[in-house]
Design an enzyme around this catalytic site. Structure first.
Site: not given
Ligand code: BGP
Length: 476
Positions: A163, A375
């Site tokens: 990301e 993810e």
């Molecule tokens: C993505 C990242 C992760 C994780 C996920 C959820 O952007 O790659 O590392 O954090 O988001 O994000 P959040 O915890 O802000 O909901």
């Protein structure tokens, strides 16, 4: 229909969010170790000093993966464990840790899927300019070469960057991530180009080693759709996709930056500081790269902004999606139309938009481009009670997205795997321990004890049946 036998059912984490042990066994401080301790930057001042102590409990966690029948574990390697200050000598204890984590995965038949940069950089490098300094590129390449040489006999799936769209925008525009710069547009575009240089050199270094695995790039994919068909909003959609997706992916998959972005930047007296040599490098790497990783949580609905009303919101809440977002050049704003489904953090739930977005990418990068969903998941307030946590909303969310992917596969998309975010409850960068995503609950009031949630057994069954259990509801 069953998911193909070579489709990987996985789950993901990232080093800073799970490991803890922030200063043990020779690990150096990362930019996040330092940044998270600045007042007001994270929810309730939470940080990754202990996180969920995966560093000491990885065997227990991987045993749970084995119990679930998880096929692949996506985790990241903390650069600071391998090179504590980014340059200098390699830290053997860091190598030992990841060697044993990888071996433990293999012991349980869990395929390691490794991210090389999930946002935690050695603080010593950040202090010298981080991604705006070309020496960071050299240091990164040395780090990834060490990883390929030490782990590449067993790791056959690599992701260079996680990301870039977020760590760079938050790092240089909103200041919500390290280095915390606000509206540093020059630094922002320098950092983008250096990130692409580091990516391209890493891909080439990997392929030169002939380790016969695959390597890709994971994009934080929030495809943008116009609120309606009016001309201004369609322009907003194009602009948003150009500056949030194609400016990051074109150099990786086509070897050059989009002309649209370059012209738009020129009009504002800005430019992407790359040269002809860079283009040759990007082109070479774009011919070697194997897959696109997509981290997909939600789409965005956009409309043209009234430039006079635009101001950048530097608050943490704006970066987490809880408040209204304007794009920093004033071109568009993200809106949340009524009547759609949103998570508690205001993220729209739309498996269909994932497929539409993937179609856009296939049109641009080739119909047969290989995808992994690296993810996808559902953040919620999971609270422990006497019995097993019933996280039905999470099950429903993941199920819908898997069904969309199965439809995509049936229609000819080359989708090779799905990684739920996250395997286990962990630290959210900006939302502390309140926003949870895991199949496994971590009890912060009881020594970080692990326990399975209902979704754990549901995912186990889904893997065992290769998705056949999802069939009945497909049209429902
Ligand atoms: C993505 C990242 C992760 C994780 C996920 C959820 O952007 O790659 O590392 O954090 O988001 O994000 P959040 O915890 O802000 O909901």
């Amino acid at each position: 229909m069953r998911f193909p036998n070579d489709f990987l059912f996985g789950a993901a984490t990232a080093a800073y969010q799970v490991e803890g042990a922030w200063n043990e066994d020779g690990k150096g401080p990362s930019n996040w170790d330092v940044f998270s301790k600045i007042e007001g930057k994270t929810l309730n001042g939470t940080n990754g000093d202990i996180a969920i102590d995966h560093y000491h409990r990885y065997k227990e966690d991987i045993a749970l993966m084995g119990k679930m029948g998880l096929e692949s574990y996506r985790f990241s390697i903390a650069w600071t464990r391998i090179y504590p200050d980014g340059t200098g000598k390699v830290n053997q204890k860091g190598l030992d840790f990841y060697n044993s984590l990888i071996d433990e995965c293999l012991e349980y038949g869990v395929v390691p899927f490794v991210t090389l940069y999930h946002w935690d950089m050695p603080q010593a490098l950040e202090e010298k300019g981080g991604w705006t300094n070309s020496k960071t590129v050299d240091a990164f390449v040395r780090f990834v070469e060490t990883c390929f040489d030490c782990f590449g006999d067993r790791v056959k799936h690599w992701i260079t960057f996680n990301e870039s769209v977020y760590f760079l925008r938050f790092g240089y525009i909103t200041g919500a991530h390290p280095p915390g710069h606000q509206n540093d547009q020059k630094g922002f575009f320098e950092a983008i180009v250096n990130m692409h240089r580091a990516h391209a050199r890493s891909v080439i270094a990997y392929k030169e080693r002939k380790q016969y695995g695959e390597i890709g790039f994971s994009h934080g994919f929030a495809p943008n759709f116009a609120l309606n068909d009016c001309k201004g909003n369609k322009e907003a959609e194009l602009h948003a996709n150009m500056f949030e997706t194609y400016i990051y992916l074109d150099p990786v998959y086509l070897g050059s930056y989009p002309k649209y972005c370059q012209e738009a930047l020129e009009r504002r007296g800005l430019k992407l500081p790359y040269n002809e040599e860079d283009l040759k490098l990007f082109k070479k790497a774009s011919e070697l790269i194997d897959f696109i990783g997509l981290n997909y949580y939600h789409p965005n609905t956009v409309r043209k902004a009234e430039a006079s009303k635009v101001s950048i919101d530097y608050s943490r809440e704006a970066s987490t999606g809880q408040k209204k977002q304007y794009y920093y050049d004033g071109f568009y704003e993200i809106v949340k139309p009524e009547g759609r489904e949103y998570t508690k953090w205001g993220w729209e739930v739309s498996p269909g938009a994932l497929l539409e977005g993937m179609e856009m990418l296939r049109e641009r990068y080739g119909l047969n481009i290989r995808f992994y969903i690296t993810e996808n998941g559902y953040g919620d307030f999971d609270k422990k009670d006497e019995t097993m946590i019933d996280d039905t909303p999470r099950i429903e969310f993941i199920e819908k997205h898997l069904l969309a992917l199965r439809k995509g596969i049936r229609e000819g998309m080359n989708i090779k795997g799905y990684f739920a975010w996250s395997f286990i409850d962990l630290l959210s960068w900006l939302n502390g321990f309140e926003k949870q995503y895991g199949f496994v609950y971590v009890d912060h009031d009881n020594g970080l004890a692990r326990s399975e949630k209902r979704s754990f057994y549901w995912y186990k069954e889904t893997i065992e049946k290769r998705g056949e259990n999802l069939k009945e509801k497909e049209n429902g």
